[in-house]
Structures are given as structure tokens and as C-alpha cells.
Design a protein around this motif. Structure first.
Motif, PDB file in Angstrom:
ATOM      1  N   GLY A 181       7.354  -3.209 -16.233  1.00 23.14           N
ATOM      2  CA  GLY A 181       8.544  -4.493 -16.856  1.00 23.14           C
ATOM      3  C   GLY A 181       9.835  -3.017 -17.764  1.00 23.14           C
ATOM      4  N   THR A 182       8.546  -2.264 -18.473  1.00 25.86           N
ATOM      5  CA  THR A 182       9.427  -1.837 -19.204  1.00 25.86           C
ATOM      6  C   THR A 182       9.686   0.573 -18.986  1.00 25.86           C
ATOM      7  OG1 THR A 182       7.300  -0.960 -20.949  1.00 25.86           O
ATOM      8  CG2 THR A 182       8.709  -3.118 -21.555  1.00 25.86           C
ATOM      9  N   ALA A 183       9.014   0.170 -18.230  1.00 28.04           N
ATOM     10  CA  ALA A 183       8.683   1.533 -17.406  1.00 28.04           C
ATOM     11  C   ALA A 183       8.985   1.558 -16.270  1.00 28.04           C
ATOM     12  CB  ALA A 183       7.546   2.995 -17.405  1.00 28.04           C
ATOM     13  N   ALA A 184       8.157   1.313 -15.426  1.00 26.29           N
ATOM     14  CA  ALA A 184       8.320   2.139 -13.765  1.00 26.29           C
ATOM     15  C   ALA A 184       9.629   1.229 -13.280  1.00 26.29           C
ATOM     16  CB  ALA A 184       7.196   1.477 -13.092  1.00 26.29           C
ATOM     17  N   PHE A 185      10.026   0.328 -13.298  1.00 29.79           N
ATOM     18  CA  PHE A 185      10.897  -0.958 -12.794  1.00 29.79           C
ATOM     19  C   PHE A 185      12.628  -0.299 -13.329  1.00 29.79           C
ATOM     20  CE2 PHE A 185      12.831  -4.942 -11.000  1.00 29.79           C
ATOM     21  CZ  PHE A 185      12.744  -4.320  -9.435  1.00 29.79           C
ATOM     22  N   ARG A 186      12.210  -0.598 -14.629  1.00 30.16           N
ATOM     23  CA  ARG A 186      13.802   0.983 -14.427  1.00 30.16           C
ATOM     24  C   ARG A 186      13.994   1.724 -14.391  1.00 30.16           C
ATOM     25  NH1 ARG A 186      14.714  -1.458 -21.056  1.00 30.16           N
ATOM     26  NH2 ARG A 186      12.867  -3.069 -20.498  1.00 30.16           N
ATOM     27  N   GLY A 205       8.392   8.396  -7.274  1.00 37.75           N
ATOM     28  CA  GLY A 205       6.636   9.225  -7.424  1.00 37.75           C
ATOM     29  C   GLY A 205       5.729   8.650  -7.736  1.00 37.75           C
ATOM     30  N   PRO A 206       4.453   9.507  -7.138  1.00 40.80           N
ATOM     31  CA  PRO A 206       3.700   9.139  -7.256  1.00 40.80           C
ATOM     32  C   PRO A 206       2.758   7.727  -8.046  1.00 40.80           C
ATOM     33  CG  PRO A 206       3.213  11.164  -7.383  1.00 40.80           C
ATOM     34  CD  PRO A 206       4.622  10.941  -7.392  1.00 40.80           C
ATOM     35  N   THR A 207       3.244   8.082  -9.453  1.00 38.69           N
ATOM     36  CA  THR A 207       2.738   7.194 -10.916  1.00 38.69           C
ATOM     37  C   THR A 207       3.348   6.035 -10.550  1.00 38.69           C
ATOM     38  OG1 THR A 207       2.282   9.562 -11.986  1.00 38.69           O
ATOM     39  CG2 THR A 207       2.410   7.180 -13.178  1.00 38.69           C
ATOM     40  N   PHE A 208       5.129   5.811 -10.346  1.00 35.46           N
ATOM     41  CA  PHE A 208       5.643   4.909 -10.991  1.00 35.46           C
ATOM     42  C   PHE A 208       4.785   4.266  -9.152  1.00 35.46           C
ATOM     43  CE2 PHE A 208       9.495   5.907 -13.337  1.00 35.46           C
ATOM     44  CZ  PHE A 208       8.271   5.835 -15.107  1.00 35.46           C
ATOM     45  N   LEU A 209       5.223   5.249  -7.642  1.00 34.79           N
ATOM     46  CA  LEU A 209       4.596   3.474  -6.273  1.00 34.79           C
ATOM     47  C   LEU A 209       3.825   3.000  -7.415  1.00 34.79           C
ATOM     48  CD1 LEU A 209       5.035   3.730  -3.683  1.00 34.79           C
ATOM     49  CD2 LEU A 209       3.861   5.599  -3.171  1.00 34.79           C
ATOM     50  N   CYS A 210       2.284   3.985  -7.861  1.00 35.64           N
ATOM     51  CA  CYS A 210       1.428   3.575  -8.079  1.00 35.64           C
ATOM     52  C   CYS A 210       1.835   2.177  -8.309  1.00 35.64           C
ATOM     53  CB  CYS A 210       0.135   4.289  -8.146  1.00 35.64           C
ATOM     54  SG  CYS A 210      -1.102   3.398  -8.809  1.00 35.64           S
ATOM     55  N   ILE A 211       2.398   2.209  -9.882  1.00 31.85           N
ATOM     56  CA  ILE A 211       2.683   1.156 -10.535  1.00 31.85           C
ATOM     57  C   ILE A 211       3.423  -0.333  -9.965  1.00 31.85           C
ATOM     58  CG2 ILE A 211       3.640  -0.210 -12.856  1.00 31.85           C
ATOM     59  CD1 ILE A 211       2.820   2.834 -13.793  1.00 31.85           C
ATOM     60  N   LEU A 212       4.559   0.077  -8.921  1.00 34.58           N
ATOM     61  CA  LEU A 212       4.823  -1.021  -8.560  1.00 34.58           C
ATOM     62  C   LEU A 212       5.004  -1.664  -7.089  1.00 34.58           C
ATOM     63  CD1 LEU A 212       8.137   1.344  -7.878  1.00 34.58           C
ATOM     64  CD2 LEU A 212       8.132  -0.592  -9.381  1.00 34.58           C
ATOM     65  N   LEU A 213       3.425  -0.841  -6.661  1.00 32.81           N
ATOM     66  CA  LEU A 213       2.340  -1.401  -5.359  1.00 32.81           C
ATOM     67  C   LEU A 213       1.738  -2.245  -5.776  1.00 32.81           C
ATOM     68  CD1 LEU A 213       1.833   1.922  -3.043  1.00 32.81           C
ATOM     69  CD2 LEU A 213       3.200  -0.408  -2.381  1.00 32.81           C
ATOM     70  N   GLU A 214       0.724  -1.615  -7.314  1.00 30.03           N
ATOM     71  CA  GLU A 214       0.040  -2.897  -8.100  1.00 30.03           C
ATOM     72  C   GLU A 214       0.607  -4.001  -8.105  1.00 30.03           C
ATOM     73  OE1 GLU A 214      -2.493  -4.520 -10.540  1.00 30.03           O
ATOM     74  OE2 GLU A 214      -0.612  -4.176 -11.340  1.00 30.03           O
ATOM     75  N   GLN A 215       2.189  -3.685  -8.482  1.00 31.08           N
ATOM     76  CA  GLN A 215       2.531  -5.060  -9.437  1.00 31.08           C
ATOM     77  C   GLN A 215       2.910  -6.265  -8.309  1.00 31.08           C
ATOM     78  OE1 GLN A 215       3.653  -6.715 -12.181  1.00 31.08           O
ATOM     79  NE2 GLN A 215       3.605  -7.802 -11.107  1.00 31.08           N
TER      80      GLN A 215
END
Length: 444
Positions: free
Chosen positions: A191-196, A354-364
Motif C-alpha cells: 500500500g505504501t510502496a509497490a502499488f504507488r 522491477g523484480p522486487t515490486f513484482l514480488c510484493i504485487l504478486l504476493e498481495q
């Protein structure tokens, strides 16, 4: 800049928490169209017409619009007496013209569905009509998000690999991947990083597109974003809702980069002032306010390995950008997720992050789906039968906008992609686009 901190469990009078502070959210974690229906029984009741299963609307300029917000002077920038501020399920619907367009489309879709259900089932009472229209509206929305929108940004192969989409279904067509032990809560990192991250793709000038024969063409003028933040009344000027809706599906968003449009970086919520706030700075501050772990911690969590020196970041972030980070931060461990995550190259196949945000987005989004007992493809909680499910899977954003935008006559089948006059996404008459038929709901 003025910054209002997020309320936490330690400050809330109704929450007993003797441990670490956790930020509170005023909205639900599920894909339940709370932007239309609100986040509580009382809020939903205040937004209903309580007649024929309909939501409240106000008829102006020959069209239906959301009702006026009684707290308009606080939520919107009311420069003139003619300015409007909408009462919706989520106050952020007023923040930009495009957010308001999507809110209005889903609101009008509810009333369209309620009217069609009343025609098919004249014996249904008001409550039945409302609840069935709401269920169908939410299911169509979920289908569009998971089957049309997310694959373009996360990559369909990535979604299949991580359980966001399923290769097969059971005998009657349902996926049935609900897990009662799954927590669908929205994570802080999401909510405060990846989706932004998608703030990087905001365009500063919103094109006004008209229909010209079988093509869509840009008018000579456009709408400056910062002129109309928290001022949704731009949609009610002339036929702007039609032109901006067509523009939203015809104008490319900004290419992902390490900058934001000046409209969001220098002029955010400026009202009548020459300058405003900085959206990226707000995102960084919000991540600090919520106490996010550092970028290096999330790299390690997502399997990229922990960086011990700046050179270790070269595989994910361009070398010149890493050199700039080294000037801003004392050590590689100090780099923040909200900053470095948005600077990663898009090396993941089919993804635009990128790979780190993709990891967070997929998990969410996996938890968003599998933790929702009422997700439309779950045959138990959702309550649809196989024939109804087949119709719901035909939902598209193109048909949603067509059915609920006065003056819109043509649209490309995949409205998330640019129209191709000579390609496979050529604009077609709205009536030729796939339609979710409600016949399977007759007499149920």
C-alpha cells in the motif's frame, strides 16, 4: 510540506493494542467496489435510493451523476458556485477526472443492472434487486481486474506461476481456490510502496478525444491535470466525460521512468496557487511514517540476495542510477523501498515493474484472491452457478465504459491497450463488444 500521519492502533479509542503500532485503514481490503458501495452498512444505506434496487444519482445536463457531497468544501476545491463534489463510497473518487470517470461508470452500471434484473424478475423486491445488482457489478469488476488488467502489468505467466490465475477449473467451471486461513489484508509494503509505483505513469495533460469516423482523434486542446484535482466538475462541462473517457482509452500513459510528471511532482493539489505538493515526496514520507523495512530487506525476502556494496545493485538498477543513490544515502542498507523499488529495471518477463515490486504485487494479489470467500470464481461463497459464471467472465472494461458513457459509440475490444485501426484491437461499435447477458438470472 504539510503531512498528516496515518492513525495507528495505539491512537484509536476502540482498539486495545499493547504491542507495536499498526496503521489503520478506513476502507476494506477486498475488491468489493467499495468506491461505489462504501465500507459499512450505514454508508451503503446512505448511498442507496431505496427504490427499485438503485443507487442514488442526480439528473443534470441530460445525464445521471453521483449526488452532491454535503462536505464538499472540505473534500473538494470549490472555486466557483457551479463546482461539484460527488458523494461516493470513497472520498478519493473526487481526486482526479479519471478516478471520477471510473467511479461514475461503476455507479451507473449498478443502476443499469438493477433495471435489467427488474425487467427479468418483476416479482423481486427492492432489496433483492439491489443485492443481486451489487453482486454482479462486483463480480464483473473482479473479472476485469484479474483477467484483463493485472496480466498486462504483472505478466500472465507470472500470475499463473504464483496462483493469481489458474490453468484449469473443476467440472462446473469454478476455480475454488479460496483458503479460509489466508489473510487478505493489504500489506504495508504494497500500500505504501509497490502499488504507488504506478504514480510514475501519470500523464500531466489529459487528452480530449473525439470520434472521427472509425478512428479516434485528439482535439486541439487538453485538460491540465493540476487544474482539476479535487474538481470533478470538469466532467460536466460540455461533453467532457465522453471526450476524457475516450482519451483515457486512446492516450498512452507515461512510460515508466525515474521521474514523475511535473503536474504530480510540482503542482499536486495546488488549487489556485502557482505550486503545489510533490507526490513522490509524499510517497517517501508515507513509507517512513508506516515504518517500512529497507529496500535491502525486501530484496532478500524476494530472493534477490542482500546487497553488501553498491555494485551489488547493478543487476537490478542501472549503474548510473546506483551511482546517484550512493550520493544520496550513506550506505546501501539505508536505501528505501519506495525509492529503489521504483528504479529497478523491468527484467521480469511480461511485467512492467522491477523484480522486487513484482514480488510484493504478486504476493498481495494472490492473497486478495484466495483470501476472499466471495470472489466470483469461488463456487461456494460467491453463489453463482456455472451459466452465470460463464457470463461474468465475458466482462470487459470496454463494454462497461460503452454502456455507461453518453455519446460513446465505438471502443476497441481491449480498452486497456491502445486502439489499432489495422490491427487486432480496432475500435468496434459498442453493440458488437462482448456483453454479459443476465438471462441466467431470470427467475432465480
Amino acid at each position: 510540506m504539510s503531512m498528516l500521519r496515518t492513525k495507528t492502533t495505539l491512537e484509536h479509542p476502540c482498539v486495545t493494542n499493547y504491542g507495536t503500532a499498526e496503521q489503520l485503514s478506513s476502507v476494506t481490503a477486498f475488491l468489493d467496489l467499495s468506491i461505489v458501495y462504501g465500507n459499512s452498512h450505514d454508508q451503503t444505506a446512505s448511498l442507496r435510493e431505496h427504490r427499485a434496487g438503485r443507487m442514488l444519482v442526480e439528473h443534470r445536463h441530460g445525464q445521471d451523476w453521483p449526488p452532491p457531497n454535503p462536505n464538499a468544501s472540505h473534500l473538494c476545491q470549490m472555486r466557483h458556485e457551479t463546482d461539484v463534489c460527488y458523494l461516493t463510497g470513497d472520498l478519493r473518487s473526487n481526486q482526479s477526472p479519471h478516478l471520477a470517470i471510473l467511479q461514475i461508470a461503476h455507479l451507473l452500471e449498478h443502476n443499469r443492472l438493477a433495471g435489467e434484473l427488474a425487467r427479468l424478475n418483476p416479482c423481486w423486491d427492492e432489496e433483492r434487486l439491489f443485492q443481486e445488482a451489487r453482486r454482479i457489478n462486483i463480480a464483473k469488476y473482479q473479472s476485469i481486474v484479474f483477467n484483463d488488467w493485472l496480466p498486462m502489468y504483472l505478466g500472465r505467466a507470472n500470475m499463473l506461476q504464483h496462483g493469481l490465475l489458474q490453468d484449469g477449473t473443476d467440472a462446473d467451471g469454478f476455480v475454488r481456490d479460496y483458503n479460509p486461513l489466508e489473510d487478505a489484508t493489504v500489506s504495508n509494503a504494497f500500500g505504501t510502496a509497490a502499488f504507488r509505483y504506478f504514480h510514475n505513469m501519470i500523464v500531466g495533460q489529459l487528452g480530449l478525444y473525439q470520434e472521427s469516423g472509425t478512428e479516434q482523434s485528439l482535439l486541439s486542446d487538453s485538460v491540465r491535470l493540476s487544474d482539476w484535482l479535487r474538481r470533478p466538475g470538469v466532467l460536466e462541462l460540455r461533453n467532457n466525460r465522453e471526450l476524457l473517457t475516450r482519451g483515457m482509452t486512446s492516450q498512452p500513459h507515461d512510460a515508466a521512468n525515474d521521474q514523475l510528471t511535473p503536474e504530480a511532482k510540482h503542482f499536486l493539489f495546488r488549487n489556485a496557487n502557482p505550486y503545489g505538493a510533490d507526490l513522490k515526496a509524499i510517497d517517501i514520507h508515507r513509507a517512513r511514517d508506516h515504518g517500512l523495512a529497507r529496500y535491502n530487506d525486501f530484496r532478500e525476502l524476494c530472493g534477490l540476495g542482500r546487497a553488501t556494496r553498491w555494485e551489488d545493485l547493478y543487476g537490478e538498477i542501472p549503474r548510473a542510477t546506483v551511482d546517484r543513490l550512493a550520493r544520496w544515502y550513506d550506505t546501501v542498507d539505508d536505501v528505501e523501498l519506495a525509492v529503489a523499488g521504483a528504479l529497478e529495471s523491468h527484467r521480469a518477463s511480461g511485467a512492467t515493474v522491477g523484480p522486487t515490486f513484482l514480488c510484493i504485487l504478486l504476493e498481495q494479489f494472490r492473497r486478495t484472491r484466495t483470501g476472499d470467500r466471495f470472489f466470483f470464481e469461488n463456487g461456494v461463497g460467491a453463489g453463482f452457478d456455472a451459466s452465470q459464471l460463464g457470463e461474468l467472465r465475458k466482462a470487459t472494461i470496454a463494454r462497461l465504459l460503452c454502456d455507461n458513457t453518453e455519446g460513446l459509440r465505438r471502443m476497441q475490444p481491449n480498452a486497456f491497450l491502445l486502439p489499432e485501426v489495422d490491427g487486432g484491437n480496432a475500435p468496434a461499435a459498442c453493440g458488437e463488444l462482448p456483453e454479459v447477458l443476465l438471462e441466467p438470472w431470470r427467475g432465480r
